[in-house]
Design an enzyme around this catalytic site. Structure first.
Site, PDB file in Angstrom:
ATOM      1  N   SER A   1     -13.890  30.277  -4.251  1.00 14.26           N
ATOM      2  CA  SER A   1     -14.125  30.772  -2.885  1.00 14.26           C
ATOM      3  C   SER A   1     -15.534  31.343  -2.779  1.00 14.26           C
ATOM      4  O   SER A   1     -15.865  32.335  -3.429  1.00 14.26           O
ATOM      5  CB  SER A   1     -13.096  31.843  -2.532  1.00 14.26           C
ATOM      6  OG  SER A   1     -13.472  32.434  -1.306  1.00 14.26           O
TER       7      SER A   1
ATOM      8  N   HIS B   1     -14.063  26.384  -1.525  1.00 11.96           N
ATOM      9  CA  HIS B   1     -13.266  27.031  -0.490  1.00 11.96           C
ATOM     10  C   HIS B   1     -14.187  27.916   0.353  1.00 11.96           C
ATOM     11  O   HIS B   1     -14.901  28.778  -0.183  1.00 11.96           O
ATOM     12  CB  HIS B   1     -12.163  27.856  -1.153  1.00 11.96           C
ATOM     13  CG  HIS B   1     -11.207  28.498  -0.214  1.00 11.96           C
ATOM     14  ND1 HIS B   1     -10.115  27.837   0.311  1.00 11.96           N
ATOM     15  CD2 HIS B   1     -11.170  29.755   0.301  1.00 11.96           C
ATOM     16  CE1 HIS B   1      -9.441  28.660   1.101  1.00 11.96           C
ATOM     17  NE2 HIS B   1     -10.069  29.827   1.118  1.00 11.96           N
TER      18      HIS B   1
ATOM     19  N   ASP C   1     -14.437  30.540   3.513  1.00  9.90           N
ATOM     20  CA  ASP C   1     -13.661  31.458   4.350  1.00  9.90           C
ATOM     21  C   ASP C   1     -14.443  31.841   5.598  1.00  9.90           C
ATOM     22  O   ASP C   1     -15.461  32.527   5.504  1.00  9.90           O
ATOM     23  CB  ASP C   1     -13.350  32.735   3.555  1.00  9.90           C
ATOM     24  CG  ASP C   1     -12.312  32.489   2.479  1.00  9.90           C
ATOM     25  OD1 ASP C   1     -11.258  31.911   2.793  1.00  9.90           O
ATOM     26  OD2 ASP C   1     -12.561  32.874   1.321  1.00  9.90           O
TER      27      ASP C   1
ATOM     28  N   MET D   1     -14.383  33.986   8.975  1.00  9.02           N
ATOM     29  CA  MET D   1     -13.670  35.132   9.573  1.00  9.02           C
ATOM     30  C   MET D   1     -14.402  35.586  10.828  1.00  9.02           C
ATOM     31  O   MET D   1     -15.634  35.633  10.838  1.00  9.02           O
ATOM     32  CB  MET D   1     -13.631  36.293   8.583  1.00  9.02           C
ATOM     33  CG  MET D   1     -13.014  35.935   7.242  1.00  9.02           C
ATOM     34  SD  MET D   1     -13.019  37.384   6.172  1.00  9.02           S
ATOM     35  CE  MET D   1     -12.441  36.649   4.633  1.00  9.02           C
TER      36      MET D   1
ATOM     37  N   HIS E   1     -11.318  27.316   5.491  1.00  8.44           N
ATOM     38  CA  HIS E   1     -10.184  28.181   5.842  1.00  8.44           C
ATOM     39  C   HIS E   1     -10.600  29.030   7.043  1.00  8.44           C
ATOM     40  O   HIS E   1     -11.404  29.955   6.922  1.00  8.44           O
ATOM     41  CB  HIS E   1      -9.866  29.043   4.608  1.00  8.44           C
ATOM     42  CG  HIS E   1      -8.767  30.028   4.808  1.00  8.44           C
ATOM     43  ND1 HIS E   1      -8.500  31.031   3.897  1.00  8.44           N
ATOM     44  CD2 HIS E   1      -7.842  30.185   5.799  1.00  8.44           C
ATOM     45  CE1 HIS E   1      -7.476  31.762   4.325  1.00  8.44           C
ATOM     46  NE2 HIS E   1      -7.066  31.267   5.475  1.00  8.44           N
TER      47      HIS E   1
ATOM     48  N   MET F   1     -10.083  31.723   9.532  1.00 12.24           N
ATOM     49  CA  MET F   1      -9.343  32.956   9.866  1.00 12.24           C
ATOM     50  C   MET F   1      -9.902  33.458  11.187  1.00 12.24           C
ATOM     51  O   MET F   1     -10.542  34.514  11.272  1.00 12.24           O
ATOM     52  CB  MET F   1      -9.514  33.982   8.740  1.00 12.24           C
ATOM     53  CG  MET F   1      -8.659  33.658   7.532  1.00 12.24           C
ATOM     54  SD  MET F   1      -9.224  34.507   6.037  1.00 12.24           S
ATOM     55  CE  MET F   1     -10.489  33.359   5.519  1.00 12.24           C
TER      56      MET F   1
ATOM     57  N   MET G   1      -1.100  32.624   1.725  1.00 11.98           N
ATOM     58  CA  MET G   1      -1.936  33.793   1.458  1.00 11.98           C
ATOM     59  C   MET G   1      -1.185  34.722   0.510  1.00 11.98           C
ATOM     60  O   MET G   1      -0.083  35.182   0.816  1.00 11.98           O
ATOM     61  CB  MET G   1      -2.263  34.534   2.755  1.00 11.98           C
ATOM     62  CG  MET G   1      -3.191  33.796   3.704  1.00 11.98           C
ATOM     63  SD  MET G   1      -4.725  33.193   2.966  1.00 11.98           S
ATOM     64  CE  MET G   1      -5.423  34.707   2.299  1.00 11.98           C
TER      65      MET G   1
ATOM     66  N   ASP H   1      -4.035  31.438  -2.203  1.00 16.40           N
ATOM     67  CA  ASP H   1      -5.308  32.065  -1.858  1.00 16.40           C
ATOM     68  C   ASP H   1      -5.199  33.585  -1.868  1.00 16.40           C
ATOM     69  O   ASP H   1      -4.545  34.175  -1.009  1.00 16.40           O
ATOM     70  CB  ASP H   1      -5.744  31.563  -0.473  1.00 16.40           C
ATOM     71  CG  ASP H   1      -7.147  32.012  -0.104  1.00 16.40           C
ATOM     72  OD1 ASP H   1      -7.843  32.558  -0.980  1.00 16.40           O
ATOM     73  OD2 ASP H   1      -7.540  31.787   1.050  1.00 16.40           O
TER      74      ASP H   1
HETATM   75  C1  DX5 Z   1      -9.179  36.182   1.802  1.00 18.13           C
HETATM   76  C2  DX5 Z   1      -9.765  34.810   1.596  1.00 18.13           C
HETATM   77  C3  DX5 Z   1      -9.761  34.358   0.196  1.00 18.13           C
HETATM   78  C4  DX5 Z   1     -10.636  35.191  -0.718  1.00 18.13           C
HETATM   79  C5  DX5 Z   1     -10.030  35.164  -2.086  1.00 18.13           C
HETATM   80  O1  DX5 Z   1      -9.039  36.420   3.162  1.00 18.13           O
HETATM   81  O2  DX5 Z   1      -9.031  33.847   2.351  1.00 18.13           O
HETATM   82  O3  DX5 Z   1     -10.137  32.988   0.092  1.00 18.13           O
HETATM   83  O4  DX5 Z   1     -11.962  34.725  -0.789  1.00 18.13           O
HETATM   84  O5  DX5 Z   1     -10.738  36.042  -2.889  1.00 18.13           O
HETATM   85  P1  DX5 Z   1     -10.146  36.594  -4.246  1.00 18.13           P
HETATM   86  O6  DX5 Z   1      -9.910  35.422  -5.141  1.00 18.13           O
HETATM   87  O7  DX5 Z   1     -11.243  37.495  -4.728  1.00 18.13           O
HETATM   88  O8  DX5 Z   1      -8.884  37.344  -3.928  1.00 18.13           O
HETATM   89 ZN    ZN Z   2      -9.420  31.671   1.950  1.00 22.53          ZN
END
Ligand code: DX5
Ligand code: ZN
Length: 219
Positions: free
Chosen positions: A9, A34, A36, A38, A67, A69, A138, A176
Site C-alpha cells: 500500500s 495498492h 488508497d 481518501m 481503493h 474511500m 477491511m 486490507d
Molecule cells: C486503510 C487503507 C489501507 C492501509 C493499510 O484505510 O485502506 O490500505 O494503507 O495500511 P497498513 O498495512 O499499515 O495497515
Molecule cells: Zn486500502
C-alpha cells in the site's frame, strides 16, 4: 500450494520519493500496487487523488489496485480508469446503488471490487457477488495505515469464501489493514487471496525483502 497476491500500500510510502518507492515495488516480487484514495468525508483523512494516481501510473509496472474511500465514487470512475486503475474498488457503505456502480466499473473495462468496513456483513454482497472480481475486507477501520488488525476478519473470510462458492463467483478475497508476517499465514489459510500491506512493508529495514517474505507464505 498457493501463495498470496501481494499488494504493497503506497499510503505508507515516502510521498517525497514516490518514484524511488515505485521503482522498489517494480523490482520486488509484489504483484500489485495498492492505492488508497481518501476524501476526508467517507473517512476522516485525506490521502491522494487523481494527479498522484496518474504520476504513479507513469512509473508503475505492476497492476494498479485503486481503493476508493470516497463518497459518490461513481462521479470519478472514468477519471481513475484514465489514471491507470486496473482494479477499481468502491465501498458498499458509500454506494446506495451498488449494482449500478459495479456495472459502471465493468463497462469501463476495469476489474470491479467492493470493500466492506469491519461492521458490514459479507451477506450484504450476496446479490452482487457473481459480478465481482474482488472483495476487499477491511481488517481495520478505513482511513489510516498502521492500525491493529481486527481478529474477527478470519471468520469473515470463511463466510465470504462460502458465499463465493455458493454463488459461483470468481471474486478474489483481499485483506486490507494490519497485515504482517504474524497473521499472513492464517489469513491465507482462512481463504484470503490478496494481502495488502502498508506499514509492515514500508517501515521495514528492507521493504523488497519484506515483500519477498510475504510471497513465501504458502498454504
Ligand atoms: C486503510 C487503507 C489501507 C492501509 C493499510 O484505510 O485502506 O490500505 O494503507 O495500511 P497498513 O498495512 O499499515 O495497515
Ligand atoms: Zn486500502
Amino acid at each position: 500450494m498457493k501463495s498470496p497476491i501481494v499488494a504493497p500500500s503506497i499510503l505508507a510510502a515516502d510521498f517525497a520519493n514516490l518514484q524511488h518507492e515505485i521503482e522498489m515495488i517494480n523490482r520486488s516480487e509484489a504483484d500489485w500496487i495498492h492505492i488508497d484514495v481518501m476524501d476526508g468525508v467517507f473517512v476522516p483523512n485525506i490521502s491522494l487523488g487523481l494527479p498522484i494516481c496518474e504520476a504513479i501510473n507513469r512509473h508503475a509496472r505492476k497492476t494498479m489496485d485503486v481503493h476508493l474511500m470516497i463518497v459518490q465514487p461513481e462521479r470519478y470512475l472514468t477519471e481513475f480508469k484514465k489514471a491507470g486503475a486496473e482494479y477499481l474498488t468502491v465501498h458498499l457503505e458509500a454506494c446506495p446503488h451498488l449494482h449500478r456502480t459495479i456495472q459502471q466499473i465493468k463497462d469501463l473495462g476495469c476489474k470491479a471490487g467492493v470493500a466492506l468496513n469491519p461492521h458490514t456483513s459479507v451477506e450484504s454482497l450476496r446479490d452482487v457477488i457473481e459480478m465481482l472480481d474482488l472483495v476487499c475486507l477491511m481488517s481495520v477501520n478505513p482511513g489510516f495505515g498502521g492500525q491493529k488488525f481486527i481478529a474477527r476478519t478470519y471468520q469473515k473470510i470463511k463466510d465470504l469464501k462460502t458465499l463465493i462458492s455458493e454463488e459461483n463467483s470468481s471474486a478474489l478475497i483481499e485483506i486490507d489493514g494490519g497485515v504482517n508476517e504474524a497473521n499472513a499465514h492464517a489469513l491465507l489459510d482462512s481463504g484470503a487471496d490478496v494481502l495488502v500491506a502498508g506499514n509492515f512493508v514500508f517501515s521495514s529495514a528492507n521493504p523488497e525483502q519484506t515483500i519477498a517474505g510475504l510471497k513465501q507464505v504458502l498454504v
